[in-house]
Design an enzyme around this catalytic site. Sequence first.
Site: not given
Ligand SMILES: Cc1ncc(COP(=O)(O)O)c(C=O)c1O
Length: 416
Positions: A275, A346
């Site tokens: 992901e 601010c």
């Molecule tokens: C479950 C999950 N997958 C993927 C990501 C993506 O992380 P990154 O943008 O560092 O690849 C996050 C980021 O918080 C996440 O919580």
Amino acid sequence: MMFHGCDLAALAEKYGTPLYLVSEDEIRERCGEIKRDFTEKYENTRAAYASKAFQTLEMIRIIDSEGLSLDVVSGGEIYAGIKAGFDPGKMVFHGNSKTKSEIAEALDAGVGTIVVDNLTELEIMNRMACDRGMKQEILFRVTPGVDSHTHKFISTGQLDSKFGFSIQETADTAVPAALAMDGIDLKGMHYHVGSQLLENTSHLMALDKILSLLSDLKARYGWTAREINCGGGFGVHYAGDPERIRISDFVDPIMRKIDDAYKDCVDTRPLVTIEPGRWIIAEAGITVYEVCSVKTNSAGKVYVGVDGGFPDNPRTELYNAEYEVEAVEKYYAPHDVKTTVAGKCCESGDIVAYDVMLPTLEPGDHLAVLATGAYNYSMSSNYNRIGRPPVVMIKCGKDRLTVKRENYSDMLRNEI
Ligand SMILES: Cc1ncc(COP(=O)(O)O)c(C=O)c1O
């Protein structure tokens, strides 16, 4: 100064500042690298773009056209995905505190995979799925108990994390509960150790724990996983090192470990999902500001005030993030003034960049802050009633507006 074939001073003139610029060419190149070095290189794999990093309708359409799945974390992100024409069946829905209405929206929309964070959520989801005569495919979010080398606000895999089930709770309670539920189809496990990881140690340590959890679950319940989701977190260089970290640097060791574990196993290796969010979008984006004020304080420190800051980029204040800053019109001038670039809010903490070397600047000059594509637009706010900047995409040297600038009346639209 040019950005992917476009003249930055001309774009600042055309769209005004602050201005988010995003290179579609760079996004597509990154997606291409993910396909070449991950989904097409290894069988039975998929990549879901973590859209929390930067979600606009146009970004979702680009991700869709590249064939990636979509990681979403709220009803709003699901809704935007559907509005952009994205197939909900290819969405992966996360969250440690999903509301009942978000769960209902996900079930009704046909979201393909829901990553379940806790037992309460599991029970609610099962009841709702049974009411609808459905069996929802889920993964469990497992907190593997590893610390990652990143800022504590973006570290998620440690034992005291707010996210997910411990290994023991997964094995003793969550899995047997899910296997007994009519509305739940448990597909596998998910872990995400943290964000902005520059190397793989914590991913690999987490994976060891997940793989041994899977063999324990097989032995205890005869259950075999059909999916391992390794999360995201693949980092980028914000300042300093110009060398891009390749996706293969992260995924090859992960795949070696998983393939090794399944080499002599009777079960086929599960689908492996990653992901990536930041890795796809961070370096594709920059922010352009106009200099409003220049001053030297009584301690001799040079402050350059710009027309944006915390509302369009809260990351410096939240995570002490460091950025590279360039002078748009004075790109080739000597960078001999140690300058702190201050935001306009601010708050003393509203600083875009501390102590960067820049030319002598004057009001009306423009500054470009590099690698702001991830977690800036998506975390932006109207603090001090400052409207969000527009998002302009660049493709093959051509610019197009994809998100309009928020004006004063936009900011009042929900107020009575
Ligand atoms: C479950 C999950 N997958 C993927 C990501 C993506 O992380 P990154 O943008 O560092 O690849 C996050 C980021 O918080 C996440 O919580």
